[in-house]
Structures are given as C-alpha cells and as structure tokens.
Enzyme design. Structure first.
Site, short mmCIF file in Angstrom:
data_model
loop_
_atom_site.label_atom_id
_atom_site.label_comp_id
_atom_site.label_asym_id
_atom_site.label_seq_id
_atom_site.Cartn_x
_atom_site.Cartn_y
_atom_site.Cartn_z
CG HIS A 132 -6.60 7.44 3.60
ND1 HIS A 132 -7.61 6.72 4.24
CD2 HIS A 132 -5.52 7.32 4.40
CE1 HIS A 132 -7.13 6.20 5.36
NE2 HIS A 132 -5.85 6.54 5.48
CG HIS A 149 -1.56 8.45 7.43
ND1 HIS A 149 -2.30 8.45 8.60
CD2 HIS A 149 -2.13 7.51 6.63
CE1 HIS A 149 -3.27 7.55 8.51
NE2 HIS A 149 -3.18 6.97 7.33
CE LYS A 179 -9.94 6.61 8.72
NZ LYS A 179 -8.51 6.57 8.46
CG HIS A 182 -9.14 1.71 9.55
ND1 HIS A 182 -7.83 1.95 9.25
CD2 HIS A 182 -9.25 0.35 9.67
CE1 HIS A 182 -7.16 0.80 9.18
NE2 HIS A 182 -8.01 -0.19 9.45
CG HIS A 214 -7.58 2.13 4.01
ND1 HIS A 214 -8.45 1.33 4.68
CD2 HIS A 214 -7.01 2.93 4.95
CE1 HIS A 214 -8.41 1.64 5.96
NE2 HIS A 214 -7.56 2.60 6.15
CG ASP A 217 -3.51 4.23 4.29
OD1 ASP A 217 -3.27 5.12 5.13
OD2 ASP A 217 -3.72 3.04 4.61
C1 NCD Z 1 -1.71 4.03 8.92
C2 NCD Z 1 -0.70 4.84 9.75
O1 NCD Z 1 0.44 4.41 9.86
O2 NCD Z 1 -1.08 5.90 10.27
N1 NCD Z 1 -1.19 2.72 8.72
C3 NCD Z 1 -1.55 1.84 7.75
O3 NCD Z 1 -1.07 0.72 7.77
N2 NCD Z 1 -2.37 2.18 6.77
C4 NCD Z 1 -3.03 4.05 9.59
C5 NCD Z 1 -4.16 3.51 8.77
O4 NCD Z 1 -4.63 4.16 7.83
O5 NCD Z 1 -4.60 2.38 9.04
ZN ZN Z 2 -4.49 5.64 6.66
#
Ligand code: NCD
Ligand code: ZN
Length: 341
Positions: A16, A18, A99, A138, A172, A244
């Site tokens: 997971h 970003h 997702k 999520h 998560h 995450d």
């Molecule tokens: C994530 C993001 O910033 O893209 N933020 C987070 O707090 N985890 C998005 C997500 O996974 O909820």
């Molecule tokens: Zn995330």
C-alpha cells in the site's frame, strides 16, 4: 560476511504505497524503489486513475522516476461502480488490484463510493471476482473518527459474504475489530502500516499535536495497536505489510488544516527490523514483508536482497521537502547493502 547483527530480507514488498505524481513523484519514488522489490501503487491522484490509458501512462511516469532501480509498480485502478466486465477485462493485464474509497473519506477520494448497496456494486464486483482482481478497500464510515473503522467491519463482512470468491483486502487496519474479522471470512485479508504498529492516538494528540503522525485512519487505542502487533509479529498468514507511506509537502502538514498521511518509505525496513528484533520475532519478518503478499496476490517480485545492520542511522529531516517519520531522530538499524538478483 554479514555478522550476527545483520538481517537479510529478500524482495520486500510494500502492499500500500502512495507515490504521487509530478515533482513529488520525482522526489520520493526512489526512496521506495531503492529498498523494496515492488509495491501496490495507490490510484488517488488528481484526477484519480480510472482508465487503461491513465494506468499505463502513470506506470510510465513511475518507471521514469525510479530510473534503473529494480522495483515493480503494481498498478491499481480507482474503483467506480460503473466498471463492467468488458472494461475490466480490457485492462486486466495492466493492473494488480482495484482500490475502493468511500467518497470523501481521505486524501483525493471525492470520486469514491457513496453507500454500500450490494446490488449497485454487484456488476463491478462480480466482474472483478470473475477476473480474479483483488479489491483493496479503505474501510471507514463517516461516523465518529475513532469508530469509523470498527463501523465499517459489518460492510466488509457483507461484501465478503456476497462475493465469496473476491479477495478483499482491508487496507491499513488500525483496530482489534478488523484483526478479529480476518478469522470470520476466508476471503478477507489485511495490510498493516509501520506507524500503526508503533503509535496510538496519544502519540498524535496526547501532548503537543504531531502533524507528521496524523493520518487516515487515525491511530487508535493501545489494545488496538497490541492486536495489530500480534498479527504482524506472528506473521498472520492473511496479513501483509503496506506502509501507506503518504508524502505531503511540509507546508501541507505544518498547516492550519493538516493533510493526512505519514511518510515512512525511507525508514520502513530499518524500523520493522528493529521492531521484530526487539520482540524476538525476526524469523517472521520475511512472511510479513514479502511471502504472504506473494501468496495472497499471486505475484513473484524481482529478486533483491536487502542487508540491514544494527547500526545507528540518523533520519534526515526532509526528503525533497517531505518530513519523514522519525525526522532528525536516530534509529537502531541501517541499510548496509542492497543486491539485485
Ligand atoms: C493517504 C494519502 O495522503 O493519499 N493519507 C493517509 O492519511 N493515509 C490516503 C489514504 O490512504 O487514506
Ligand atoms: Zn493510503
């Protein structure tokens, strides 16, 4: 030769992740690609990744940003109820998962799902089930912030029951309620982040507010963290590491209206090694960090060996304008060497 204070990990996976886009992607993608063999790339760009062309183009931008590091970006699509079988079949080869975000629940999720009516979702989810595309969720309602995930568990169960062949990954997870749900349905799996193994709400808001630890879902109670720790340290077969890691520029975090997300990519393996070693569970780290994910997703990442050693590492205060977890602090493990093949 590696000494007793080293830990070797094979092909770590971040299930997971970003990586963002544009300058941010250029700045931070290598921090994952250096030490991980691959990662499930989240589609919550602006606009979200919703078409085959967008998946293909985003992957090309990621590959450009990671240069010659050995790292597979396992791509995802942003779930829309209107996806049909023909559409999903046409891009099956390009994606590893889809997702699903409840509308507006977190960063860039405005185009997500409102309401979880099974019949509305049935065509898309049956097509995914038929095409063996895992569904990453999520799982939060828009209820009281500390209860959002626990309130979502009945929705996970409803989906797991209605689509028994669909692999559903509770992303998560932060609560004991979610860990317990893993036992009730064969097709439910979960990812756990590094920060949720380490912190509770006290660390975020119990003293001076810590914006760099603020994320969605918010860190919960000590007993929740304990349940997550037990699942990770025992290498629960349905649980995978998913950082995450969610970078935001410093100005967006240290602001009135703090963006949600903790940036852990550069320190994730070192701190996991420290945590598992501290609990005498280092033999279970390979399952948590790679083997379970390979089995659950049916993927074979490229061979990569990471040698970590017990040697203090002072975490930089910023990576291209993004403040990492443990910024400026010293952690106990360092990356000694990374070997491909
Ligand atoms: C994530 C993001 O910033 O893209 N933020 C987070 O707090 N985890 C998005 C997500 O996974 O909820
Ligand atoms: Zn995330």
């Amino acid at each position: 030769m590696p000494s007793a204070s080293t830990i070797t990990l094979n092909s770590p996976l971040d299930m997971h992740l970003h990586l963002r886009d544009g300058d941010m992607l250029q700045n931070i993608a290598k921090e994952s690609a250096k030490t991980f063999s691959g990662g499930i790339i989240m589609p919550n760009l602006v606009p979200p990744v919703c078409t085959k062309e967008e998946v293909v183009a985003y992957r090309a931008r990621i590959r450009d940003a990671i240069g010659d590091e050995t790292f597979i970006p396992y791509m995802t699509l942003f779930f829309k109820p209107e996806y049909d079988h023909a559409f999903l079949e046409s891009l099956r080869e390009e994606i590893t998962a889809i997702k699903l975000y409840p509308a507006g629940i977190t960063t860039n999720s405005e185009g997500g799902v409102s309401g979880f009516d099974i019949e509305t979702l049935r065509p898309a989810l049956e097509a995914m089930s038929d095409l063996a595309i895992p569904l990453c969720i999520h799982g939060e309602t828009n209820g009281f912030v500390m209860d959002r995930e626990a309130e979502f568990v009945p929705i996970y169960e409803k989906l797991a029951q209605a689509f028994p062949k669909l692999k559903i990954i509770m992303e998560h997870i932060t609560t004991k309620a979610s860990v317990d749900a893993l036992e009730r349905f064969e097709n439910l799996y979960a990812t756990i982040t590094l920060h949720h193994l380490l912190i509770t709400l006290d660390d975020v808001a119990g003293g001076m507010l810590q914006p760099h630890l603020f994320c969605k879902p918010i860190a919960k109670r000590p007993e929740d963290r304990e349940a997550l720790l037990q699942a990770a340290l025992s290498a629960h077969p349905k649980v995978m590491f998913g950082s995450d890691s969610a970078p935001h520029p410093r100005e967006a975090k240290e602001a009135c209206g703090c963006a949600a997300g903790v940036f852990t990519a550069p320190i994730a393996l070192q701190v996991l090694a420290e945590l598992f070693a501290k609990h005498g569970a280092i033999e279970n780290l390979p399952d948590f960090i790679s083997n379970n994910a390979q089995r659950i997703y049916g993927i074979t990442p490229p061979a990569k060996k990471i040698i970590l050693e017990e040697k203090p590492f002072t975490v930089p205060t910023s990576y291209g304008g993004v403040v990492p977890m443990y910024a400026g602090e010293t952690i106990d493990y360092s990356i000694r060497e990374v070997m491909d093949g």
